[in-house]
Design an enzyme around this catalytic site. Structure first.
Site, mmCIF file in Angstrom:
data_model
loop_
_atom_site.group_PDB
_atom_site.id
_atom_site.type_symbol
_atom_site.label_atom_id
_atom_site.label_comp_id
_atom_site.label_asym_id
_atom_site.label_seq_id
_atom_site.Cartn_x
_atom_site.Cartn_y
_atom_site.Cartn_z
ATOM 1 N N ASP A 1 -2.641 2.085 -6.328
ATOM 2 C CA ASP A 1 -1.645 2.645 -4.706
ATOM 3 C C ASP A 1 -1.615 1.267 -4.106
ATOM 4 O O ASP A 1 -0.658 1.136 -3.243
ATOM 5 C CB ASP A 1 -2.059 3.611 -4.150
ATOM 6 C CG ASP A 1 -3.219 3.088 -3.613
ATOM 7 O OD1 ASP A 1 -4.000 2.881 -3.845
ATOM 8 O OD2 ASP A 1 -3.515 4.547 -2.557
ATOM 9 N N GLU A 2 -2.259 0.269 -4.658
ATOM 10 C CA GLU A 2 -2.587 -1.201 -3.844
ATOM 11 C C GLU A 2 -2.068 -1.833 -4.671
ATOM 12 O O GLU A 2 -2.809 -2.147 -5.686
ATOM 13 C CB GLU A 2 -3.856 -1.365 -3.271
ATOM 14 C CG GLU A 2 -3.344 -0.717 -2.350
ATOM 15 C CD GLU A 2 -5.177 -0.820 -1.519
ATOM 16 O OE1 GLU A 2 -5.496 -1.603 -1.111
ATOM 17 O OE2 GLU A 2 -5.840 0.258 -0.905
ATOM 18 N N ASP B 1 0.609 -1.366 0.132
ATOM 19 C CA ASP B 1 -0.239 0.472 0.087
ATOM 20 C C ASP B 1 0.911 0.728 -0.081
ATOM 21 O O ASP B 1 1.247 1.163 0.958
ATOM 22 C CB ASP B 1 -0.663 -0.109 1.059
ATOM 23 C CG ASP B 1 -1.631 0.507 1.648
ATOM 24 O OD1 ASP B 1 -2.167 2.092 0.362
ATOM 25 O OD2 ASP B 1 -3.265 0.476 1.467
#
Length: 634
Positions: free
Chosen positions: A230-231, A140
């Site tokens: 973003d993960e 993350d």
DNA sequence: GCGGATCAC
DNA sequence: TATGGTGATCCGC
């Protein structure tokens, strides 16, 4: 057990009576305040930030902040239409909770041994299948959009800053200390933090940066899964074995490499499955990692005192419902296992039991291998009741949706119209057009009657949002397994490289999936063909004047040698059963020549299916804003 | 299957 | 003055 429950009930009652507005204030705080790390962790992280950036906020100020934040948000919102809608939602949830509690009270008086046994059998069954053999990692990025902006503007590192104009999408850790959160209206955030700097979002920049990170992740697990911009999830089992590394060391190495090459910090969670990894990645945020060992005791301990809100899939509403019942942590779930189905439904029961046991999926795969279910677009504007203006909005939505459908190569069998009234109430209406749609003109024409009907139902309708979405999708993609690509010469010139076997966790399932996909592709192609050749529907076709050539069947390649239909000249494998049916169909069409003329405009190049391409598209990740959000069980 | 609601990011 | 966009799933009807 009985005494425990009655204690919980009293607490719940106190909670709901303490302050008529407390639950609403809680709602208004937004999803992220309660979701993101525990207070203790946050406090510690504030200290970290201060050391790192020399940004000093007196401790006393921070502590009163918690009290003030909800007041400021509440006061900033009070009286607005948004606030009134939130209030209405809050009231409806409160009465729903009352119903749940009265049901619970009834259930406590009846014999639930059957349900109890059923729950215990379910738990035993799940326990029996528990898989502790995999090392799953959730990555993350820390305050991703804000962090990327800080790369270009280092001066922003030391001040509160947020990305997003009307609504904040991300903010840096300085801004968070003031109570600013993602999803918060920017003007509210400015009340909390008058010096807050709001930057417009630049998705191209974030996507470019995300690609850099994904390129690194691919070295650790080529089949990693982008969960959002973003993960990502990775299965590090093979990497750790091959490099003789422990999971912590491997993840340390990976995070160090990301930091070195991209100058961005990421947090990571390590666990036996995706659910644990996801929760764990929040534990030591920012720029930290946390591992839950792969043994049952560690997992049960970890889940035991974990607030249910931390589990992916439990949001503000479910949290309140569970809290009212007496379930605050995942460990609390067990005590109520016999009544969960009756209180919340079968799916919720299964989901909660999974959470209690700390079970989750171990199968990590590229996001592109998940089947897309819908494509849509929507936009907010200043409220209007002007019918012409609303039609213009609809037209615009249709044009946007056509672009998205073209980019993703889909058509919709079902078309959904969405409006948000000026009161923030949301309405949707759907229709099934006579054929799958993808052109703006079609989308507009088939959506318009739904809008007109709404205008009749609500004569004074004023709206602030309008959206269009296609569901029940029909793919116009040709995958490698498609029969149009089974031409030997083509296969020879563009060989398909298979993935290494050892990366393949379940060959049988993969095979079945491939076979299913192949059948689906065939079905799709046939359906598209029949649709495009179906001139019967042209009388219904509002876009007969379409001259863009877009509606012509260009997606069928005509440049390769194969067996062409003598009528429409499109390639067809002669052994295919549908060939004769196809020719018959073509012959029966009177206007076929017209269609052939249109279809011969320009053929589309065949896509390569090489492994290289697959991986590069994995790194590229999801297309704009597309989220692979899965429900309770995936 | 439809429409509302919830959830994630 | 003012509260997002995209996609998925579940439930009740």
């Amino acid at each position: 057990m009985d005494s425990k429950e009655s204690v919980d009930e009293t607490e719940a009652e106190l909670d709901s009576n303490r302050d008529a507005h407390s639950s609403l204030k809680h709602q208004l705080l937004g999803p992220s305040l309660t979701k993101a790390g525990q207070d203790a962790v946050d406090q510690r992280k504030v200290g970290y930030s201060i050391r790192q950036h020399q940004y000093i906020l007196p401790k006393e100020t921070r502590e009163t902040e918690g009290q003030q934040v909800s007041e400021i948000i509440y006061n900033a919102s009070k009286g607005s239409k948004f606030f009134n809608h939130e209030e209405a939602r809050d009231r409806s949830l409160t009465s729903k909770i009352e119903r749940i509690l009265s049901l619970k009270a009834r259930l406590e008086k009846v014999d639930l041994t059957t349900e109890l046994r059923r729950a215990d059998e379910y738990i035993a069954e799940l326990e029996h299948e528990r898989d502790l053999s995999q090392t799953v990692v959730h990555i993350d990025c820390d305050a991703f959009f804000a962090a990327v902006e800080e790369l270009d503007r280092p001066d922003l590192k030391t001040v509160p800053m947020a990305v997003g104009r009307g609504v904040i999408t991300t903010c840096n850790y300085h801004a968070r200390k003031f109570g600013c959160r993602s999803g918060m209206a920017a003007f509210v955030a400015k009340k909390l933090c008058p010096h807050l700097i709001c930057l417009p979002q630049n998705f191209d920049k974030y996507n470019a940066k995300a690609r850099e990170i994904r390129a690194i992740l691919a070295d650790y697990d080529p089949r990693f899964e982008s969960a959002s911009i973003d993960e990502a999830y990775l299965n590090l089992t093979a990497y750790c074995a091959e490099n003789n590394l422990g999971p912590e060391e491997a993840v340390h190495r990976m995070r160090a490499e990301v930091l070195e090459k991209t100058k961005l910090t990421v947090s990571a969670g390590i666990g036996a499955n995706a659910k644990i990894a996801k929760i764990a990645s929040n534990r030591n945020k920012p720029n930290g990692q946390f591992r839950v060992l792969n043994d049952r005791a560690s997992i049960m301990t970890f889940m035991g005192d974990l607030p249910v809100r931390k589990v992916n899939g439990i949001g503000r509403v479910f949290e309140r419902e569970l809290d009212a019942v007496g379930i605050k942590t995942c460990g609390d779930i067990y005590r109520y296992r016999s009544m969960l189905t009756k209180l919340f439904g079968e799916k919720a029961f299964q989901f909660l039991i999974h959470a209690y046991l700390g079970l989750g999926r171990t199968r990590i795969q590229p996001a592109e291998e998940y089947e897309r279910k819908s494509v849509g677009t929507e936009s907010t504007f200043s409220e209007t009741g002007d019918r012409q203006q609303i039609r213009d909005k609809l037209r615009w939505a249709a044009e946007e949706l056509e672009k998205d459908l073209s980019r993703t190569q889909f058509r919709g069998r079902t078309l959904v119209l969405k409006v948000k009234l000026h009161t923030f109430e949301v309405l949707t209406r759907q229709t099934v057009p006579p054929r799958a749609v993808h052109l703006a003109h079609d989308l507009y024409t088939f959506a318009l009657p739904m809008l007109v009907k709404l205008e009749k139902e609500l004569p004074d309708m004023k709206i602030r949002l309008l959206g269009l979405r296609c569901t029940n999708l029909l793919s116009t993609k040709r995958t490698g397994n498609n029969f149009f690509n089974l031409n030997p010469s083509l296969t020879h010139s563009q060989p398909i490289e298979w993935r290494p076997v050892e990366r393949d966790p379940d060959p049988e399932q993969e095979f079945e999936q491939a076979a299913r996909q192949e059948r689906q592709d065939d079905m799709n192609e046939l359906e598209i063909l029949s649709q495009e050749l179906s001139l019967d529907s042209e009388s219904l076709d509002p876009t007969k004047d379409d001259t863009e050539g877009d509606s012509s069947p260009r997606h069928i390649d005509t440049s390769n040698q194969s067996w062409d239909c003598p009528i429409c000249r499109r390639p067809y494998p002669s052994e295919d059963k549908s060939f004769n049916a196809h020719v018959d169909f073509c012959l029966s069409q009177q206007k076929i020549k017209e269609l052939v003329k249109r279809s011969s405009l320009e053929p589309l190049p065949v896509k390569s299916q090489s492994r290289k391409r697959k991986i590069s598209s994995n790194i590229k990740g999801l297309t704009t804003n597309s989220r692979q959000k899965r429900g309770y069980f995936h």
